[in-house]
Design a protein around this motif. Structure first.
Motif, PDB file in Angstrom:
ATOM      1  N   GLU A  38      26.153   4.786  20.234  1.00 20.38           N
ATOM      2  CA  GLU A  38      25.697   4.097  19.027  1.00 20.38           C
ATOM      3  C   GLU A  38      25.644   4.983  17.779  1.00 20.38           C
ATOM      4  N   ARG A  40      27.246   7.118  14.613  1.00 19.03           N
ATOM      5  CA  ARG A  40      28.389   7.058  13.705  1.00 19.03           C
ATOM      6  C   ARG A  40      28.328   8.262  12.778  1.00 19.03           C
ATOM      7  N   ARG A  62      24.601   8.824  11.581  1.00 22.32           N
ATOM      8  CA  ARG A  62      23.838   7.578  11.485  1.00 22.32           C
ATOM      9  C   ARG A  62      23.701   7.008  12.885  1.00 22.32           C
ATOM     10  N   GLN A  64      23.545   3.550  14.729  1.00 23.25           N
ATOM     11  CA  GLN A  64      23.750   2.106  14.611  1.00 23.25           C
ATOM     12  C   GLN A  64      23.070   1.471  15.822  1.00 23.25           C
ATOM     13  N   LEU A  70      20.824   0.068  11.165  1.00 20.88           N
ATOM     14  CA  LEU A  70      21.292   1.407  10.827  1.00 20.88           C
ATOM     15  C   LEU A  70      20.097   2.331  10.568  1.00 20.88           C
TER      16      LEU A  70
END
Ligand code: C2E
Ligand code: CA
Ligand code: CA
Ligand code: CA
Length: 280
Positions: A38, A40, A62, A64, A70
């Motif tokens: 998950e 990014r 990040r 997600q 986010l």
């Protein structure tokens, strides 16, 4: 916690229990997030102030999350550091950033484009970090001079001899080192002669204030001259207005990063004008 008669001490304890329960929750969610892939990487452009040309990018992780949406690193990086999960997360960020940028370089991006990756001290002091770095460069066929590792000033205080050696080894590979959040640590000046580095990043707290605060401007201007004396590029972080960019240029700062130029976004969303440029 709102029971009549509960002492503030009891309330404090209940809050602590709630907090640590939340923490444990978040840690197990983070663990699952690694499994579920998950994370990014977003990229924020680094520009040359004289003409606004994009010369590099900082990779910013990040999360997600399925449930939370986010999530920004300010929320989970400290917890990841504390729990040790920064090791798998940081490893993933390093490889993923190098993979994406190497691909662009092969598609004709300027050969001196720099990707900046944040590295936690816990990663840096792992005995296999050097090997991980070498493997990453090899696996994606990324020239070492295209990679800059950002380390925060505070970590340089840990054990200066150990850190100096590690940094020396990394630089001998050709990978560059940037000192992040410069000016916020405790021993800014004392270690500058102990560590070789290739780039200084001035903390955004100075940049956000320096137009209307004489002390901040004095600090910014001193750091710009300091970087000049070391003959390393200086990146001003957190530039949000044209006025800040203009003044930084007047003071002799050559590079900047901030919302004024662009926010961190996925590389595939980068506008064409940011892509493919270089320093020359
Ligand atoms: P940092 O390394 O100092 O990164 C700069 C932060 O400033 C980023 O926040 C960026 O989005 C934000 N920023 C950029 N331009 C502006 C601006 O003009 N105004 C304002 N107010 N903020 C701006 P972000 O992405 O939330 O990251 C926060 C921190 O989390 C980073 O601070 C870094 O310490 C840490 N971090 C992020 N990604 C990683 C990672 O992959 N590994 C590690 N170890 N730490 C990471
Ligand atoms: Ca950074
Ligand atoms: Ca470089
Ligand atoms: Ca920073």
């Amino acid at each position: 916690a709102k029971d009549k008669g509960a002492s503030s001490y009891e309330i404090f304890q209940i809050d602590m229990v709630e907090q640590s329960t939340q923490k444990i929750h978040l840690i197990s969610e983070l663990n699952a997030a690694i499994e579920k892939d998950e994370f990014r990487v977003y990229f924020q452009p680094v520009v040359r102030l004289s003409d606004g040309k994009v010369i590099g990018a900082e990779a910013l992780v990040r999360w997600q999350s399925g449930q939370r949406g986010l999530v920004s690193p300010g929320l989970f990086i400290p917890l990841a550091e504390e729990s040790g999960l920064i090791l798998p997360i940081g490893h993933w960020v390093l490889r993923e950033s190098c993979r994406q940028i190497a691909e662009r370089l092969k598609n004709g991006w300027a050969s001196d484009f720099d990707v900046h990756v944040n590295v936690s001290v816990r990663q840096l002091i792992q005995s296999d970090f050097y090997q991980v770095l070498e493997e990453t460069l090899q696996d994606f066929d990324l020239p070492p001079h295209n990679l800059t590792l950002e380390i925060t000033e505070s970590i340089l205080i840990e054990d200066s001899n150990v850190i100096a050696k590690l940094i020396g080894r990394i630089r001998s590979l050709g990978v560059e080192i940037a000192i992040d959040d410069f000016g916020t640590g405790y021993s800014s000046m004392s270690y500058l002669h102990q560590f070789a580095f290739d780039c200084l990043k001035i903390d955004q707290s100075f940049v956000s204030r320096f137009l209307d605060n004489h002390k901040s401007e004095a600090i910014v201007s001193a750091i710009i001259r300091l970087a000049g004396g070391f003959d390393v590029p200086l990146v001003a972080e957190g530039v949000e207005t044209a006025e800040q960019a203009q003044r930084l240029l007047e003071l002799g700062c050559q590079r900047a990063q901030g919302y004024y130029f662009g926010r961190p976004i996925p590389l595939e969303d980068w506008p064409a004008v940011w892509c493919g440029s270089g320093k020359s």
